[in-house]
Design an enzyme around this catalytic site. Structure first.
Site, PDB file in Angstrom:
ATOM      1  N   LEU A   8       0.875  -1.321  -0.014  1.00  0.00           N
ATOM      2  CA  LEU A   8      -0.126  -0.057   0.084  1.00  0.00           C
ATOM      3  C   LEU A   8       0.895   1.281  -0.063  1.00  0.00           C
ATOM      4  CD1 LEU A   8      -2.508   1.274   0.238  1.00  0.00           C
ATOM      5  CD2 LEU A   8      -2.716   1.532   2.804  1.00  0.00           C
ATOM      6  N   ILE A  10       4.674  -1.274   2.964  1.00  0.00           N
ATOM      7  CA  ILE A  10       4.350   0.323   2.600  1.00  0.00           C
ATOM      8  C   ILE A  10       5.313   0.859   1.391  1.00  0.00           C
ATOM      9  CG2 ILE A  10       4.524   2.595   3.841  1.00  0.00           C
ATOM     10  CD1 ILE A  10       2.426   0.776   4.995  1.00  0.00           C
ATOM     11  N   LYS A  11       4.738   1.342   0.619  1.00  0.00           N
ATOM     12  CA  LYS A  11       5.288   1.830  -0.778  1.00  0.00           C
ATOM     13  C   LYS A  11       5.638   3.207  -0.607  1.00  0.00           C
ATOM     14  CE  LYS A  11       4.042   0.402  -5.016  1.00  0.00           C
ATOM     15  NZ  LYS A  11       3.222   0.145  -6.039  1.00  0.00           N
ATOM     16  N   VAL A  12       7.012   3.428  -0.945  1.00  0.00           N
ATOM     17  CA  VAL A  12       7.632   4.872  -0.687  1.00  0.00           C
ATOM     18  C   VAL A  12       8.222   5.240  -1.943  1.00  0.00           C
ATOM     19  CG1 VAL A  12       9.152   6.320   0.694  1.00  0.00           C
ATOM     20  CG2 VAL A  12       7.911   4.587   1.725  1.00  0.00           C
TER      21      VAL A  12
END
Length: 330
Positions: A100, A131-133
């Site tokens: 996400l 967690i997408k960054v």
């Protein structure tokens, strides 16, 4: 022997939608056709806009702010995917993940990205979530801080070998500090290079549909130099546009050791039917370097193209996110 067992290669599905998760997705996971999934603002914008499966929950959430409504909708889907993927994760903690993305409007704010990443991870409350960054200057520091806390991270929107290496370094630093079995993937975007440069390549009598693969492999070799088994290269943006290429082109040519390919559902279905099921013929890093030296001599600037693709990618995700936030209010 499967590609997973032979070379630690996985197919992930670059698509999330509620009805799909409850039906076809389960079958693909159970049959181990796919070993994970990814999402992004554009995917959620498409899914929430086109599916009636979200209407009831959306109606119940209307008293909330737009971003809160979106997050509740998205987190519900991410939790569903995480539960379905959990058996794969329990069997092999390198797979079975769902990603996400943080709010793309925060891409230049390390502190806000970290705070949102922590909050989303806690709300989802599943170990097999990433967690997408985005791979910006602020993003590198956020990647390190999140992995230091034991939060798995998907470094995304990577178009250059410099971005790939900086992301891998950040993930490595954080993972080592965490003292946990924290995981990271480095998402290298592939096909957009060819869509951008093919017309120029043809004008210069150079082979089209090649830059994306060569650049992806150069990024892969940079990531592998970090030598951390908890960090894998993920080839993204691997769907083809038009009929010039086989639907599985960007899968068939990127089956390498310790990698993942996250592909659209249609591409995965085509791969199941007709795709290559063995290791790709190896193109070495030296061959990649010589290829880009040749392009430079023909005045094709890969660095400039990478920078433009990153700017375009960030802009597109921000735009999709802003459109999505408007659509969740009925």
């Amino acid at each position: 022997m499967s590609l997973k067992k032979e070379i630690n290669y996985s197919i992930w599905c670059d698509f999330v939608e509620r009805d799909f998760l409850e039906n076809e997705f389960k079958d693909l996971v159970t049959n181990e056709v796919i070993h994970g999934a990814t999402s992004n603002p554009a995917i959620f914008e498409q899914s929430i806009s086109s599916s009636d499966a979200y209407t009831q929950q959306m109606n119940m959430l209307q008293a909330n702010e737009n971003k809160k409504i979106y997050e509740e909708l998205a987190i519900s889907d991410i939790k569903t995917a995480a539960k379905i993927l959990k058996p794969l994760y329990d069997n092999d903690a390198n797979d079975g993940f769902i990603s996400l993305e943080v709010d793309p409007l925060l891409c230049d704010d390390t502190k806000a990205t970290v705070e949102e990443g922590i909050r989303l991870y806690k709300q989802i409350s599943h170990d097999n979530v990433m967690i997408k960054v985005p791979a910006t200057q602020a993003g590198y520091k956020a990647m390190e801080e999140l992995t230091t806390l034991g939060i798995n991270v998907n470094a995304t929107l990577i178009f250059s070998s410099i971005q790939a290496l900086e992301s891998a370094k950040a993930l490595n630093e954080g993972i080592l500090k965490s003292g946990k079995d924290t995981k990271g993937v480095v998402s290298v975007f592939v096909s957009r290079f060819d869509r951008t440069l093919d017309s120029l390549m043809i004008k210069k009598d150079l082979e089209p549909a090649k830059v994306g693969i060569m650049n992806a492999l150069k990024c892969y070799y940079e990531i592998e130099k970090i030598q951390n088994d908890n960090i894998r290269t993920l080839f993204a943006s691997t769907g083809v546009k038009g009929d010039d290429l086989e639907p599985t082109y960007y899968i068939d040519n990127l089956i390498y050791k310790n990698t993942i390919n996250t592909a659209p559902l249609s591409t995965i279905k085509a791969w199941i039917e007709n795709g290559e099921k063995s290791k790709s013929k190896v193109i070495t890093e030296d061959e990649c370097d010589k290829y880009f030296e040749k392009l430079a001599k023909r005045d094709i600037n890969i660095e400039k193209t990478s920078e433009q693709l990153l700017a375009d990618g960030l802009s597109a995700f921000k735009s999709s996110f802003e459109v999505l936030l408007k659509k969740v209010k009925i």
